[in-house]
Design an enzyme around this catalytic site. Sequence first.
Site, PDB file in Angstrom:
ATOM      1  N   ARG A 253     -24.115  62.798 -20.214  1.00 12.20           N
ATOM      2  CA  ARG A 253     -24.030  61.517 -21.266  1.00 12.20           C
ATOM      3  C   ARG A 253     -23.398  60.220 -20.497  1.00 12.20           C
ATOM      4  O   ARG A 253     -22.539  60.413 -19.891  1.00 12.20           O
ATOM      5  CB  ARG A 253     -23.239  62.058 -22.363  1.00 12.20           C
ATOM      6  CG  ARG A 253     -23.539  63.215 -23.157  1.00 12.20           C
ATOM      7  CD  ARG A 253     -22.890  63.693 -24.375  1.00 12.20           C
ATOM      8  NE  ARG A 253     -23.353  64.957 -24.827  1.00 12.20           N
ATOM      9  CZ  ARG A 253     -23.143  65.322 -25.859  1.00 12.20           C
ATOM     10  NH1 ARG A 253     -21.939  64.902 -26.613  1.00 12.20           N
ATOM     11  NH2 ARG A 253     -23.593  66.472 -26.498  1.00 12.20           N
TER      12      ARG A 253
ATOM     13  N   ARG B 267     -13.642  63.778 -21.877  1.00  8.32           N
ATOM     14  CA  ARG B 267     -14.683  62.619 -22.123  1.00  8.32           C
ATOM     15  C   ARG B 267     -15.156  62.465 -20.611  1.00  8.32           C
ATOM     16  O   ARG B 267     -14.798  61.759 -19.841  1.00  8.32           O
ATOM     17  CB  ARG B 267     -14.513  61.439 -22.799  1.00  8.32           C
ATOM     18  CG  ARG B 267     -15.769  60.779 -23.371  1.00  8.32           C
ATOM     19  CD  ARG B 267     -15.349  59.564 -24.043  1.00  8.32           C
ATOM     20  NE  ARG B 267     -14.856  59.960 -25.382  1.00  8.32           N
ATOM     21  CZ  ARG B 267     -15.363  60.353 -26.448  1.00  8.32           C
ATOM     22  NH1 ARG B 267     -16.698  60.436 -26.326  1.00  8.32           N
ATOM     23  NH2 ARG B 267     -14.536  60.699 -27.528  1.00  8.32           N
TER      24      ARG B 267
ATOM     25  N   GLU C 180     -12.450  67.404 -31.396  1.00 10.16           N
ATOM     26  CA  GLU C 180     -13.507  68.225 -31.460  1.00 10.16           C
ATOM     27  C   GLU C 180     -13.842  69.043 -30.468  1.00 10.16           C
ATOM     28  O   GLU C 180     -13.765  68.660 -29.212  1.00 10.16           O
ATOM     29  CB  GLU C 180     -14.675  67.136 -31.494  1.00 10.16           C
ATOM     30  CG  GLU C 180     -15.918  67.814 -31.645  1.00 10.16           C
ATOM     31  CD  GLU C 180     -17.136  66.644 -31.522  1.00 10.16           C
ATOM     32  OE1 GLU C 180     -16.873  65.594 -32.062  1.00 10.16           O
ATOM     33  OE2 GLU C 180     -18.329  67.101 -31.361  1.00 10.16           O
TER      34      GLU C 180
ATOM     35  N   SER D 118     -19.737  71.163 -32.564  1.00 12.43           N
ATOM     36  CA  SER D 118     -20.108  70.403 -33.473  1.00 12.43           C
ATOM     37  C   SER D 118     -21.450  71.255 -34.270  1.00 12.43           C
ATOM     38  O   SER D 118     -22.503  71.690 -33.387  1.00 12.43           O
ATOM     39  CB  SER D 118     -20.741  69.020 -33.117  1.00 12.43           C
ATOM     40  OG  SER D 118     -21.049  68.246 -34.288  1.00 12.43           O
TER      41      SER D 118
ATOM     42  N   ARG E 173     -13.853  71.145 -22.705  1.00 12.86           N
ATOM     43  CA  ARG E 173     -12.607  70.955 -23.626  1.00 12.86           C
ATOM     44  C   ARG E 173     -12.042  72.178 -23.952  1.00 12.86           C
ATOM     45  O   ARG E 173     -10.822  72.400 -24.426  1.00 12.86           O
ATOM     46  CB  ARG E 173     -13.304  70.490 -24.808  1.00 12.86           C
ATOM     47  CG  ARG E 173     -13.705  68.715 -24.800  1.00 12.86           C
ATOM     48  CD  ARG E 173     -14.095  68.181 -25.866  1.00 12.86           C
ATOM     49  NE  ARG E 173     -14.367  66.763 -25.630  1.00 12.86           N
ATOM     50  CZ  ARG E 173     -14.898  65.790 -26.604  1.00 12.86           C
ATOM     51  NH1 ARG E 173     -15.000  66.211 -27.738  1.00 12.86           N
ATOM     52  NH2 ARG E 173     -15.094  64.717 -26.242  1.00 12.86           N
TER      53      ARG E 173
END
Length: 427
Positions: A264, A279, A351, A354, A392
């Site tokens: 990403r 991130r 988070e 999801s 994460r």
Amino acid sequence: MIDRHELRRAPEEMRAALARRGAEVVGPDSAWARLQELDARQRQLKRELETLQAERNRVSKAIGLKKRQGEDATEELARMREVAQRVKQLEAAAKSAEEAFGLALLEVPNPPLDSVPDGVDETDNVELRRWGEVRQDEVPSHDEIGEALGILDFEAGARLAGSRFTVICGAGARLERALIQFMLDMHTERHGYDEVWVPAIVNRKTMTGTGQLPKFEHDLYKLEGEDAFLIPTAEVPVTNLYQERILDAARLPIRHCAYTPCFRREAGSAGRDVRGMIRQHQFDKVELVWLTRPEHALSGLETLTGHAEAVLQALGLPYRVVELCAGDLGFSAQKTYDLEVWLPSQRRYREISSCSSFGQFQGRRAGIRYRNEAGKAEPVATLNGSGLAIGRCLVALLENGWQADGSVLIPEALQPYMGGLQRIANA
RNA sequence: GGAGAGAUGGCUGAGUGGUCGAAAGCGGCACCCUGCUAAGGUGUUACACGGGUUACCGUGUCGAGGGUUCGAAUCCCUCUCUCUCCGCCA
């Protein structure tokens, strides 16, 4: 994409649902605003074209007949020459109108379900439940812990590739690999998923099928000189495994799990989570994907979310489940649960998974259908969820397993995957 | 990267300018006959869009896009993909 028949049948209901994502979604400059007019124009042109084509076909047939019987058809031929010209013009006009309509259609997000809570951003998300005991003591951040243990090297990552890249070493690298293995085993052996291994590069059509394109090209890594992209999530190749296919209803639900790297660009997130590996431009993820009948989408979402939760529970990581409000929903989702893991250094939940239902939105785009009892092919519903994000998860394990002596405890469930290692300590 | 072959309905596979949306077979569905598993007979069986919205009508679709023609699955061009051989390579 939205259902065009529904768009004509109940435009007001659809508009109201979309507006809950934010006023701009149905505003004057929106794709939604262009749709109505484009649809009318497109249909009008098509009707004219088809009338003319019908005439052409009829007379052409008559010409063929006359010629075979040796009769003269000069008059018809002259008339048809003109008709052919007009057909050509109308064809071009109808085609461009249709394309404009189709493009606008691809840019309209999925209308949220009525049950989705109102709200504009993540602060309006609704907490549904919590699991596990959170530690309230002073804990260093994962990047400090990892650097001190010599298992995370951010400087090396930056040197090799740039910011938001990390090199993981030794027991840390093994932990990354152990987590992948552990999660895949759990989902295949305990939860009944079929594992697949898929390309990390896909073409434009595939990216469009799940909704990443055309609107979010700036978030993707595009290959130089090719119309291909690095995947931002396994959702893209795994869901599109069935693009343009009609599935036997007896096969549903189809449930896949897959490990892939994810890429990403993180455009627009400058300044957020700049430290550590929360991130990253590249990260590992195990993904869960369902294709099911539309009426089973919501019950499926509960089950799928439970499968992701089971991973956190097996690892002993405290977390909470929130339901995203309408304003925070992703483009293709009609309903989403986020799993947020406790990060002691930040004293907050972050988070880590999801889980979303897309209804028939992706099935319609990607042409994934099944044959129902009436024998009619209709779009399948799709679901997916992270089960879980590996990086994460590693962050959460470092912080939640951190001991005052600087070592990190490995959860029991993971130890077999770590060659029996019970804690990561400085050599 | 070079050379060659190919792409047709759920599948196999015919079809080189006009009644081809497309033969035949397989598979699926319905009915009949039979009445232990089975076998046989008849019919039926693509999708999308638009208009009437019930039995209907029209248009488009034979890998994709363009072209020739009154008319293209059939002729021409471009592209994509698949297969075979060669080269390279983990």
